[in-house]
Design a protein around this motif. Structure first.
Motif, PDB file in Angstrom:
ATOM      1  N   VAL A 103       0.430  -1.322  -0.205  1.00  0.00           N
ATOM      2  CA  VAL A 103      -0.288  -0.004  -0.418  1.00  0.00           C
ATOM      3  C   VAL A 103       0.931   1.428   0.251  1.00  0.00           C
ATOM      4  N   GLN A 104       1.969   1.288   0.497  1.00  0.00           N
ATOM      5  CA  GLN A 104       2.765   2.391   0.590  1.00  0.00           C
ATOM      6  C   GLN A 104       3.305   2.183  -0.668  1.00  0.00           C
ATOM      7  N   LYS A 107       0.627   4.125  -2.758  1.00  0.00           N
ATOM      8  CA  LYS A 107       0.943   5.883  -2.478  1.00  0.00           C
ATOM      9  C   LYS A 107       2.012   6.285  -3.318  1.00  0.00           C
ATOM     10  N   ASP A 108       2.995   5.515  -2.985  1.00  0.00           N
ATOM     11  CA  ASP A 108       4.666   6.726  -3.981  1.00  0.00           C
ATOM     12  C   ASP A 108       4.173   6.764  -5.369  1.00  0.00           C
ATOM     13  N   LYS A 110       1.771   7.334  -6.607  1.00  0.00           N
ATOM     14  CA  LYS A 110       0.478   7.848  -6.944  1.00  0.00           C
ATOM     15  C   LYS A 110       1.442   9.261  -7.822  1.00  0.00           C
ATOM     16  N   VAL A 118      -5.377   4.438  -8.769  1.00  0.00           N
ATOM     17  CA  VAL A 118      -4.687   4.472  -7.132  1.00  0.00           C
ATOM     18  C   VAL A 118      -6.250   4.547  -6.309  1.00  0.00           C
ATOM     19  N   ASP A 119      -6.889   5.504  -6.575  1.00  0.00           N
ATOM     20  CA  ASP A 119      -8.059   5.821  -5.185  1.00  0.00           C
ATOM     21  C   ASP A 119      -8.945   4.961  -5.366  1.00  0.00           C
ATOM     22  N   LEU A 122      -7.629   1.671  -3.746  1.00  0.00           N
ATOM     23  CA  LEU A 122      -7.571   1.735  -1.393  1.00  0.00           C
ATOM     24  C   LEU A 122      -8.997   1.797  -1.285  1.00  0.00           C
TER      25      LEU A 122
END
Length: 186
Positions: A103-104, A107-108, A110, A118-119, A122
């Motif tokens: 997940v990290q 996010k990186d 994105k 990505v949204d 999530l």
């Protein structure tokens, strides 16, 4: 006696009446003397009232017990699941760390080109997390342990597969953009 005579009598005796309470046990002593003078024996001996303090103590104990039951800290669902199936704690720790890393990484990665992807990912991960919480609750409530544990593991695997697929798609998007930029000549 007329009413006037009574009124004068009370005015004359004003302040001379005995208004003090008798000493403790006065009634018992009086009845004992009366019975002795008449030659009768009193059967009604006053027993000690041990039941009153005992009932008060029992009431206090009952209230304390109920208060403890209501306000005592309840074990969390994770602790209850750990008691039911100890292997779940280790598995959950492993999968949770792996998912958190991915997940990290997501996010990186994105960017404006893949922000919607990505949204959405999530949001889907949050739905899967909520499903996992429901499975934990079902396990605590006494559902079929084997089936629920399999569903929990499948949930983790689904999240990991989803993250891998999305990260792969993001990598493809980056490669396409890079290739398109390289094919243009000035």
């Amino acid at each position: 006696m007329s009413k006037d005579n009574l009124d004068r009598l009370f005015e004359r005796l004003q302040g001379q009446f005995d208004v003090e309470e008798p000493h403790t046990g006065h009634q018992d002593r009086f009845l004992e003397k009366l019975n002795r003078s008449q030659g009768t024996v009193s059967i009604n001996k006053k027993r000690p009232t041990w039941w009153k303090p005992l009932s008060i103590a029992a009431s206090v104990a009952l209230v304390a017990l109920l208060g403890y039951k209501v306000f005592a800290p309840q074990p969390s669902i994770e602790q209850q699941v750990g008691k039911i199936a100890p292997e779940v704690s280790n598995t959950e720790f492993y999968f949770a760390n792996l998912i958190e890393q991915q997940v990290q990484q997501l996010k990186d990665e994105k960017s404006p080109e893949n922000a919607q992807l990505v949204d959405d990912t999530l949001a889907q991960l949050q739905r899967l997390e909520n499903d996992y919480k429901k499975l934990e609750q079902d396990l605590v409530n006494g559902g079929d342990t084997k089936i629920i544990l399999n569903a929990m593991i499948t949930n983790f695997q689904t999240r990991i597969d989803l993250l891998k697929d999305v990260l792969s798609q993001i990598e493809n998007i980056k490669n396409l953009k890079l290739n398109n930029d390289e094919s243009f000549t000035i």
